[in-house]
Scaffold this motif. Sequence first.
Motif, mmCIF file in Angstrom:
data_model
loop_
_atom_site.group_PDB
_atom_site.id
_atom_site.type_symbol
_atom_site.label_atom_id
_atom_site.label_comp_id
_atom_site.label_asym_id
_atom_site.label_seq_id
_atom_site.Cartn_x
_atom_site.Cartn_y
_atom_site.Cartn_z
ATOM 1 N N GLU A 106 6.986 18.704 -36.584
ATOM 2 C CA GLU A 106 6.039 18.450 -37.530
ATOM 3 C C GLU A 106 4.998 19.728 -37.659
ATOM 4 O O GLU A 106 4.698 20.194 -38.590
ATOM 5 C CB GLU A 106 5.231 17.392 -37.354
ATOM 6 C CG GLU A 106 4.207 17.009 -38.441
ATOM 7 C CD GLU A 106 3.443 15.852 -38.008
ATOM 8 O OE1 GLU A 106 2.484 15.562 -38.804
ATOM 9 O OE2 GLU A 106 3.551 14.973 -36.796
ATOM 10 N N GLU A 107 4.621 20.283 -36.596
ATOM 11 C CA GLU A 107 3.823 21.538 -36.434
ATOM 12 C C GLU A 107 4.539 22.901 -37.204
ATOM 13 O O GLU A 107 3.904 23.484 -38.012
ATOM 14 C CB GLU A 107 3.787 22.011 -35.218
ATOM 15 C CG GLU A 107 2.718 23.164 -34.907
ATOM 16 C CD GLU A 107 1.301 23.204 -35.605
ATOM 17 O OE1 GLU A 107 0.795 23.953 -35.603
ATOM 18 O OE2 GLU A 107 0.991 21.864 -35.620
ATOM 19 N N ASN A 149 8.586 14.177 -31.718
ATOM 20 C CA ASN A 149 7.343 13.523 -31.150
ATOM 21 C C ASN A 149 7.179 13.559 -29.539
ATOM 22 O O ASN A 149 6.852 12.514 -29.125
ATOM 23 C CB ASN A 149 7.310 12.257 -31.656
ATOM 24 C CG ASN A 149 7.493 12.015 -33.331
ATOM 25 O OD1 ASN A 149 6.718 12.684 -34.023
ATOM 26 N ND2 ASN A 149 8.496 11.343 -33.613
ATOM 27 N N ARG A 160 -1.321 16.155 -34.359
ATOM 28 C CA ARG A 160 -0.001 16.048 -34.170
ATOM 29 C C ARG A 160 0.551 15.858 -32.704
ATOM 30 O O ARG A 160 -0.157 16.239 -32.046
ATOM 31 C CB ARG A 160 0.646 17.201 -35.038
ATOM 32 C CG ARG A 160 0.530 17.285 -36.550
ATOM 33 C CD ARG A 160 1.245 18.500 -37.145
ATOM 34 N NE ARG A 160 0.281 19.604 -36.907
ATOM 35 C CZ ARG A 160 -0.719 20.038 -37.338
ATOM 36 N NH1 ARG A 160 -1.390 19.082 -38.445
ATOM 37 N NH2 ARG A 160 -1.266 21.181 -37.404
#
Length: 186
Positions: A90-91, A121, A85
């Motif tokens: 997102e983590e 991101n 990732r």
Amino acid sequence: MPHIEVYTANVGAKDLPRSDVRCFTSYNRFRDPRLNAKIYKVLPHLFIDAEFSIWVDANIELMVTPESLVSRMTADVMVYRHWDRDCLYEEASVCAINKQDDTAILQEQSREYNRRGITHNGGLAACGVIVRRHCDSVAASNQKWWAEICRYSVRDQVSFLVAFPDAQAWPHDPRGTEIKIHDHIR
């Protein structure tokens, strides 16, 4: 040759004992046992007297010399880029889905980082190996990281780049060439 200390923590004997690196085992001041190991990872300047330290998770073995890692540093802190990732948000979602920490805390942390303008991101560190120069600015960032972990999620990858925005991230996947990740035995 710089003085380099390679270390880990195995509080609660989750992994096999280590004799190849310095291994901290006995901190027990926090109710959350994860913090009893995490304090060594996050605040090495309190426990290690060296020019450089290299944290390795208890299940990670270096396949290269500590000197080779230090020699490649172009910043005071080096990590490998996460191989799956590139986003702390997102983590945080993955950690919530996998029940690795309290979902409400992870969501609150994500909202706060979004409010602070932390980029989506914007990269994600694989914090299983952390190479640090022991200096005042890194100690201050260590303290900031610890504050984030104590306030929000103990999942250190979520807050690492908030505390260390200038950390050097090596872009390659080190698994099998520079590090070996062992399964947890216990």
